[in-house]
Every structure is written in C-alpha cells, then in structure tokens.
Design a protein around this motif. Sequence first.
Motif, PDB file in Angstrom:
ATOM      1  N   THR A 119      44.563  55.097  41.375  1.00 32.94           N
ATOM      2  CA  THR A 119      45.336  54.035  42.021  1.00 32.94           C
ATOM      3  C   THR A 119      44.438  52.898  42.478  1.00 32.94           C
ATOM      4  N   LEU A 120      43.181  53.212  42.835  1.00 32.19           N
ATOM      5  CA  LEU A 120      42.254  52.164  43.265  1.00 32.19           C
ATOM      6  C   LEU A 120      41.892  51.235  42.119  1.00 32.19           C
ATOM      7  N   ASN A 121      41.905  51.752  40.889  1.00 30.76           N
ATOM      8  CA  ASN A 121      41.681  50.886  39.726  1.00 30.76           C
ATOM      9  C   ASN A 121      42.769  49.819  39.641  1.00 30.76           C
ATOM     10  N   PHE A 122      44.025  50.230  39.890  1.00 33.24           N
ATOM     11  CA  PHE A 122      45.127  49.267  39.887  1.00 33.24           C
ATOM     12  C   PHE A 122      45.019  48.297  41.059  1.00 33.24           C
ATOM     13  N   GLU A 123      44.595  48.791  42.217  1.00 33.56           N
ATOM     14  CA  GLU A 123      44.404  47.909  43.371  1.00 33.56           C
ATOM     15  C   GLU A 123      43.391  46.816  43.047  1.00 33.56           C
ATOM     16  N   MET A 124      42.270  47.195  42.458  1.00 36.12           N
ATOM     17  CA  MET A 124      41.233  46.215  42.152  1.00 36.12           C
ATOM     18  C   MET A 124      41.690  45.228  41.080  1.00 36.12           C
ATOM     19  N   TYR A 125      42.487  45.693  40.147  1.00 33.82           N
ATOM     20  CA  TYR A 125      43.085  44.797  39.151  1.00 33.82           C
ATOM     21  C   TYR A 125      43.954  43.754  39.843  1.00 33.82           C
ATOM     22  N   PHE A 126      44.771  44.204  40.779  1.00 33.41           N
ATOM     23  CA  PHE A 126      45.621  43.300  41.558  1.00 33.41           C
ATOM     24  C   PHE A 126      44.767  42.314  42.349  1.00 33.41           C
ATOM     25  N   TYR A 127      43.714  42.798  43.005  1.00 33.06           N
ATOM     26  CA  TYR A 127      42.845  41.917  43.776  1.00 33.06           C
ATOM     27  C   TYR A 127      42.142  40.894  42.880  1.00 33.06           C
ATOM     28  N   ALA A 128      41.733  41.320  41.692  1.00 34.30           N
ATOM     29  CA  ALA A 128      41.051  40.404  40.782  1.00 34.30           C
ATOM     30  C   ALA A 128      41.969  39.251  40.385  1.00 34.30           C
ATOM     31  N   ILE A 129      43.233  39.550  40.121  1.00 37.08           N
ATOM     32  CA  ILE A 129      44.188  38.497  39.771  1.00 37.08           C
ATOM     33  C   ILE A 129      44.392  37.563  40.966  1.00 37.08           C
ATOM     34  N   CYS A 130      44.512  38.138  42.163  1.00 37.36           N
ATOM     35  CA  CYS A 130      44.694  37.318  43.363  1.00 37.36           C
ATOM     36  C   CYS A 130      43.493  36.397  43.576  1.00 37.36           C
ATOM     37  N   ALA A 131      42.286  36.941  43.423  1.00 41.41           N
ATOM     38  CA  ALA A 131      41.079  36.130  43.605  1.00 41.41           C
ATOM     39  C   ALA A 131      41.011  35.008  42.579  1.00 41.41           C
ATOM     40  N   MET A 132      41.390  35.311  41.348  1.00 41.60           N
ATOM     41  CA  MET A 132      41.369  34.297  40.296  1.00 41.60           C
ATOM     42  C   MET A 132      42.314  33.143  40.625  1.00 41.60           C
TER      43      MET A 132
END
Length: 368
Positions: free
Chosen positions: A143-156
């Motif tokens: 689930t943390l992999n998905f969290e970081m994916y979400f954060y990466a999109i937000c940061a972008m």
Amino acid sequence: MNRKETVVTAARPNPNIVYSIQLLRGLAAMLVLVRHTAKFAYPGHAFPVGQAGVDIFFAISGIVIYLTSRKLSWHVFVRRRLARIVPLYWLATTLALLAVLAAGGTGVTHGTATVLNTVGSFLFIPTFDGDGRPFPLIVAGWTLNFEMYFYAICAMVLATPLRSHFTRFVSAIIVAGVMLGCVLFCGNGDQPGWAPLYLLLPITLEFVGGMLLAHAWTRGVRTPLWLNLSLVVAAIGWLALAPSSEPYTPFRPIGWGIPALAIVWAAFASEERIPFARFRFGLLLGDSSYALYLIHPIALAAWVVVLRKLPVKLPSSLAAVLAIVGCVVAGILVHLIVEKWLVRIASRLLGLRRPPSPACMESTETAR
C-alpha cells in the motif's frame, strides 16, 4: 454564543484536528490487523472484510493531502511526506530483511527475497519476489507503493502552474493512468510482466475519492446524521456481500472502495455534531495507526514462533485475542518511543520547521 457554535466547540476542542479522521485511521489499522491475525489463527476463514481497512486508508490519504498540502510548495510537500512516511518504513523493512537473512532467504510472511525485491522495497517501487509475487519484504508495504505514487503525482502538479487547479489535475493524471493500465492489463491477461504497472490499477481512484470528499467538506457540504448512519449500515452490508478482494484485483474500488468512501464520508460529515474528541483511546490508536500497520506483520510472525514453542497449545480464539492485544500495545509503544523520534530527526535533517503530525490538519502557514 448560539447553539450551533456551542456544538462545534464541544465537538472540536482543537480546530486543527479532524477527530473523525483520526478515529477512522485507528479503525482501518484494526481492520487490517484482525484480518491478518485471522489468517494465522483461522486459515480459510480469514475475515476478508478486514481488507477494507486499506481502502479506508486510501480515502483518508486523499482527504489529508487536500486539507494540508495542496497549497504547499512542491519541495515542502515532498520533505513533509518523506519525513512522515520513510523513517519508520525503512526501519521496519530493515527488520524484515534481517529476519529474511536469518531464515535463509525466506520472507517473514511470504516467498523468498531477491536483491531487486529488496531494493524495490526500500524505494517504494513494486517488484516481484523470488516466487514471482508483487510484494515488498513487508507484505503490507504494497500500500505504501501506491501512497508514494499518489504523492509523486501531487508533487509533480505542485511543481507546475497546474497547482492552481490541484485537485482537478491530480485527479486527471490518476484517471489517465488507470485508463492506460486497463489497456495494458487487458492485453496481458490481467497480470503485468513489469511489476510497477500495478500502480495503474483502479484502486488509485480511491485517493481521488478522498480528495473530492474533502473538497465538498471544506465547502460546507454536510449530510444529516440519519443519512450518515444509513451510509455506514449500507456500507457494512455491501462489504459483507462483496466478493473477496485481493490487493491487486482490478474491480476492488467497486467492491471495497465505494463502501469505504461511504464510511469515511459518514464520519467526516458528522465531525461537528458528534464529539469524536472524547474517544481518547481511539484517537491514540489513530495516532499510532501507521506504526501498528507496519509493525504488526513482524509482531504476528514473532507470536507464531512463540506459540510453536509453548508447552501447551492455546485455543485459536485466545491466541488470536492475545496476538491482537500484543500488536496494539507494540504499535502504540513504537509510535510513542520510536516513530515520533524518527520523524523529529528526519524533519530536522530535511529542514522542516515542524515535524508533520498525523493528528493535525495544519494550515499552509503552520505547515511550513
């Protein structure tokens, strides 16, 4: 002071804390814990509804990012997320790696570890383990992999002029990723040959759902208590009847995401009318939910070892209850003694003025 103002003050003694979300964090962690404990104690009857704890977590993540981070600069956002998520996860992953090495390469709760799987576990990148399963060293870490994916999109999005329409563009990118994933999955028998493609599964839409709930909430949308209670009852019935949903099931948002979002909204929309702040232990459990989520697989594995060495065989129900209590105590202690300390150190190293707190929905000014 009118009656409405009195209710709001009594229900929310600290306006920077959304108490309903904190309680839901604790509920989500407990659902996952009971699910995994049941898998040890009752093989074949493993409380599948507990999986919905993950979907609740994802919805909450969307809410928290909307409330706390959509107006931050991208580098502050990244530093805050790293300080909050990485230290404890790396510690737990290191402990899991040591356990794997001690066991001769066999994972604590699954398969065998590989070098690529180990590196991917630390970098939050989905990889296949030695048995071809797309899980990190700590299985719950998927689930943390998905969290970081979400954060990466937000940061972008925060790093571009699109930030003025944060929710719209983050949602659009996630939806586009899901559409691409559907094409790739359908052409590959629903099993991608490249593990990172799992990040394009529709479960990411639950982050979007959480952001939309927060968007509505901040604009004053509320539903009456009777409807909120009805949503909870309907969601529980939905989850009970829904087919089992494994981590990477494409239709998971329908079976588990929709009822999870209904539960989250029911609590969220009742924030000013129900004194959630009075549930002190529930709030402590919410604060400790991340530690409990990460530590419980290791604690459960250790408990299984202890059970095997006991001179008497405990009834399954008693063993399960003791395991749950032990994991909760361990999670709270790790949160209070280890997690807070690690977050403070990471925040200092990353140049943050204040360490991010799981409880506070801080304004953009105080969050910097």
